[in-house]
Design a protein around this motif. Sequence first.
Motif, PDB file in Angstrom:
ATOM      1  N   GLY A   1      87.419  38.978  89.283  1.00 38.21           N
ATOM      2  CA  GLY A   1      87.872  38.379  90.530  1.00 38.21           C
ATOM      3  C   GLY A   1      88.313  36.953  90.280  1.00 38.21           C
ATOM      4  N   LEU A   2      88.891  36.347  91.295  1.00 40.40           N
ATOM      5  CA  LEU A   2      89.346  34.957  91.229  1.00 40.40           C
ATOM      6  C   LEU A   2      88.543  34.126  92.216  1.00 40.40           C
ATOM      7  N   HIS A   3      87.925  33.068  91.717  1.00 40.65           N
ATOM      8  CA  HIS A   3      87.208  32.139  92.585  1.00 40.65           C
ATOM      9  C   HIS A   3      88.144  30.980  92.905  1.00 40.65           C
ATOM     10  N   GLU A   4      88.574  30.902  94.156  1.00 42.32           N
ATOM     11  CA  GLU A   4      89.589  29.920  94.538  1.00 42.32           C
ATOM     12  C   GLU A   4      89.123  28.489  94.321  1.00 42.32           C
ATOM     13  N   ALA A   5      87.912  28.175  94.775  1.00 39.69           N
ATOM     14  CA  ALA A   5      87.447  26.794  94.699  1.00 39.69           C
ATOM     15  C   ALA A   5      87.262  26.344  93.249  1.00 39.69           C
ATOM     16  N   GLU A   6      86.802  27.244  92.391  1.00 36.61           N
ATOM     17  CA  GLU A   6      86.662  26.907  90.973  1.00 36.61           C
ATOM     18  C   GLU A   6      87.990  26.980  90.237  1.00 36.61           C
ATOM     19  N   ASN A   7      88.953  27.692  90.819  1.00 36.13           N
ATOM     20  CA  ASN A   7      90.240  27.925  90.161  1.00 36.13           C
ATOM     21  C   ASN A   7      90.017  28.561  88.789  1.00 36.13           C
ATOM     22  N   ALA A   8      89.207  29.617  88.792  1.00 39.64           N
ATOM     23  CA  ALA A   8      88.860  30.298  87.543  1.00 39.64           C
ATOM     24  C   ALA A   8      88.599  31.772  87.821  1.00 39.64           C
ATOM     25  N   TYR A   9      88.838  32.589  86.793  1.00 34.01           N
ATOM     26  CA  TYR A   9      88.499  34.005  86.880  1.00 34.01           C
ATOM     27  C   TYR A   9      87.007  34.198  86.646  1.00 34.01           C
ATOM     28  N   TRP A  10      86.483  35.289  87.188  1.00 35.99           N
ATOM     29  CA  TRP A  10      85.128  35.726  86.888  1.00 35.99           C
ATOM     30  C   TRP A  10      85.189  37.129  86.301  1.00 35.99           C
TER      31      TRP A  10
ATOM     32  N   HIS B   1      74.637  33.973  83.098  1.00 38.64           N
ATOM     33  CA  HIS B   1      76.006  33.465  83.214  1.00 38.64           C
ATOM     34  C   HIS B   1      76.311  32.459  82.118  1.00 38.64           C
ATOM     35  N   ASP B   2      77.582  32.286  81.856  1.00 44.19           N
ATOM     36  CA  ASP B   2      78.080  31.125  81.133  1.00 44.19           C
ATOM     37  C   ASP B   2      79.525  30.885  81.551  1.00 44.19           C
ATOM     38  N   GLN B   3      80.069  29.758  81.115  1.00 48.84           N
ATOM     39  CA  GLN B   3      81.377  29.309  81.583  1.00 48.84           C
ATOM     40  C   GLN B   3      82.252  28.972  80.387  1.00 48.84           C
ATOM     41  N   HIS B   4      83.507  29.427  80.432  1.00 52.55           N
ATOM     42  CA  HIS B   4      84.443  29.198  79.337  1.00 52.55           C
ATOM     43  C   HIS B   4      85.606  28.356  79.832  1.00 52.55           C
ATOM     44  N   PRO B   5      85.936  27.270  79.133  1.00 53.44           N
ATOM     45  CA  PRO B   5      87.108  26.477  79.520  1.00 53.44           C
ATOM     46  C   PRO B   5      88.391  27.192  79.122  1.00 53.44           C
ATOM     47  N   GLY B   6      89.481  26.752  79.701  1.00 51.65           N
ATOM     48  CA  GLY B   6      90.774  27.339  79.367  1.00 51.65           C
ATOM     49  C   GLY B   6      91.816  26.967  80.395  1.00 51.65           C
ATOM     50  N   GLN B   7      92.975  27.573  80.284  1.00 52.67           N
ATOM     51  CA  GLN B   7      94.059  27.269  81.206  1.00 52.67           C
ATOM     52  C   GLN B   7      93.767  27.857  82.580  1.00 52.67           C
ATOM     53  N   PRO B   8      94.373  27.304  83.635  1.00 53.46           N
ATOM     54  CA  PRO B   8      94.106  27.813  84.993  1.00 53.46           C
ATOM     55  C   PRO B   8      94.667  29.212  85.180  1.00 53.46           C
ATOM     56  N   PRO B   9      94.209  29.909  86.217  1.00 53.13           N
ATOM     57  CA  PRO B   9      94.688  31.273  86.470  1.00 53.13           C
ATOM     58  C   PRO B   9      96.177  31.304  86.782  1.00 53.13           C
TER      59      PRO B   9
ATOM     60  N   LYS C   1      76.982  42.121  76.037  1.00 51.75           N
ATOM     61  CA  LYS C   1      77.965  42.481  75.013  1.00 51.75           C
ATOM     62  C   LYS C   1      79.283  42.913  75.654  1.00 51.75           C
ATOM     63  N   GLN C   2      79.191  43.655  76.756  1.00 51.17           N
ATOM     64  CA  GLN C   2      80.408  44.067  77.461  1.00 51.17           C
ATOM     65  C   GLN C   2      81.170  42.850  77.977  1.00 51.17           C
ATOM     66  N   LEU C   3      80.451  41.878  78.509  1.00 45.96           N
ATOM     67  CA  LEU C   3      81.096  40.658  78.988  1.00 45.96           C
ATOM     68  C   LEU C   3      81.730  39.880  77.833  1.00 45.96           C
ATOM     69  N   SER C   4      81.053  39.847  76.702  1.00 44.93           N
ATOM     70  CA  SER C   4      81.607  39.142  75.538  1.00 44.93           C
ATOM     71  C   SER C   4      82.905  39.787  75.084  1.00 44.93           C
ATOM     72  N   GLU C   5      82.964  41.112  75.155  1.00 48.71           N
ATOM     73  CA  GLU C   5      84.192  41.814  74.782  1.00 48.71           C
ATOM     74  C   GLU C   5      85.323  41.455  75.742  1.00 48.71           C
ATOM     75  N   GLY C   6      84.999  41.339  77.034  1.00 49.10           N
ATOM     76  CA  GLY C   6      86.010  40.923  77.994  1.00 49.10           C
ATOM     77  C   GLY C   6      86.473  39.496  77.766  1.00 49.10           C
ATOM     78  N   SER C   7      85.550  38.614  77.378  1.00 50.54           N
ATOM     79  CA  SER C   7      85.907  37.220  77.117  1.00 50.54           C
ATOM     80  C   SER C   7      86.856  37.084  75.934  1.00 50.54           C
TER      81      SER C   7
ATOM     82  N   HIS D   1      87.177  30.915  82.691  1.00 48.06           N
ATOM     83  CA  HIS D   1      86.496  32.019  83.370  1.00 48.06           C
ATOM     84  C   HIS D   1      84.989  31.894  83.223  1.00 48.06           C
ATOM     85  N   ARG D   2      84.295  32.527  84.133  1.00 49.86           N
ATOM     86  CA  ARG D   2      82.843  32.678  84.050  1.00 49.86           C
ATOM     87  C   ARG D   2      82.512  34.103  83.637  1.00 49.86           C
ATOM     88  N   ARG D   3      81.418  34.236  82.912  1.00 50.78           N
ATOM     89  CA  ARG D   3      80.824  35.547  82.665  1.00 50.78           C
ATOM     90  C   ARG D   3      79.597  35.670  83.563  1.00 50.78           C
TER      91      ARG D   3
END
Length: 509
Positions: free
Chosen positions: A193-202, A256-264, A221-227, A235-237
């Motif tokens: 999903g997309l979190h508007e206020a965070e401007n990041a994918y989850w 949870h954890d949070q990964h930096p990167g370009q905006p959605p 492990k499934q989340l790590s594969e998606g990351s 994005h957040r996991r």
Amino acid sequence: MTGVIPAHVNDAPPPVYADSLDIPVLFRNGPARRPYPQWRTAPHAPWDTAAAFPASDGWYAPTTTWREIIKAATEVGRDVTPNLQQIPQLARGELVARVSPLYAYLGLHDVTPKHPLPHSVGRRLTLNAVYEHGTERTAKNALGYRLGMTMAEWACRSLMGLGQTWHLEDGGPDPALADTFKDPTRRLPDLWGLHEAENAYWLIEAKGGNVGKTTLKDGWKQLSEGSKILHAYAHRRILVGAAAQPHGDLFLTIDHDQHPGQPPLDTVGVSPAPTIPGSPEDHLGASDDALMGTARAQMLVYLALRSSPPSQLRTIALSADRTTRRRRREGITIPLERDDATRALRADARGAAGNLDDEQSLREGARLMGLDDFLTRRIPGTEVHLGMSRRLFAACARLHYEDQVIAERTPGLRAEDQRLTEEPADEEAEEEHRRNQRRIFREQQEEARPRVRRLLRQAYEQGADREWSDLLPDHQEPRLDLGDHPDLLEAATPETYLALRQDDLPYRR
């Protein structure tokens, strides 16, 4: 990154309703062993964040309603509507499958935690005696799946303000990565999903039932594969474990954890509010993508209503002012017990009804008073009434038609095209075939998206002025219900309606 509200920001305590309940939630930075029995013994903080990710880890005790949980249950899951183009009645069965396990095996009980909070209601969900003493393992597994998906949807959307969730197997947020996300050899998380206020994918993985560390590590492990696939984007996991045991409380762990990167990618086209991001329904007037996403999310309900016998349909009067039903801190749905405006308008319309000769005059009079009528019915096999506004119904009708056109070009996709063979097919081969059919269907949907967006906008805007008899296949006008129905617990969003009988709440131990 924006969107996290400091924990000290407080708000008035949530109102208490007949179906209010507390859900202990533990936030932490990765999978760990089951926190027994901390959901009762650990100090819990009140949920003060407003539709946002909390500022710190630890135990929280948010209060919600059973209606909010049922809303989550009806909207999360694989989109099966492409398979139901000519048999819309099957949509009712899918809604039963999403809701009935929760009613069958969950109960309510009163609790007194070691560190009670002043505004908690002291009532929590638990497993009932049927689950404890008479349920087979396969049925328990079915509840675990449905419970995990429902509570992940509730936690991410109702609690933390995420927008609409989607199954990752349909291609993910970036079309350029769609083939990788659809790769059946990868074990990927359930939802995104997309979190508007965070401007990041989850990225979201859901686990439910007797959830332990081994199960959670597998989900991580499934989340790590998606990351690995989404690594270029912020994005957040999110790993949601909905744990329940007999005589214990239903509680959630959110690793949870949070990964930096370009905006959605710029697909929503909505500027989020600085503190409380709205749900997609709050933006339907401004965003074609929000409208398409909402129509897609409500397609099961649309098909259930469209295929219903006229005698089972009615319209319920709600205030035409949608601003009274926008997302609040407590969640997506707005309980109507304290909606004084709607109750007063209903009373005025009832008072005027004696001077009107027919249903059409009654409906027109209600509109002039500031009421809108939402189509609704009780879903057979459940205790839940679901409905929607006429303009959302009109948008869903147009989307359904466009999907039908695509389905006609995809032989074997529709349920009515399936035929029994003399020999049972190999299960893996059948799943691969179905996956391929869904892929073809989704690709054609994406190709048609720019054109369909314009058509949905037109249908939505024109739908407000159309009669229900023009929108329904049997061309009959359903009865307008202006009653107060004190036995019903009603809730609504700007364009949808949900109600259940107070007597049909989960059994209280």
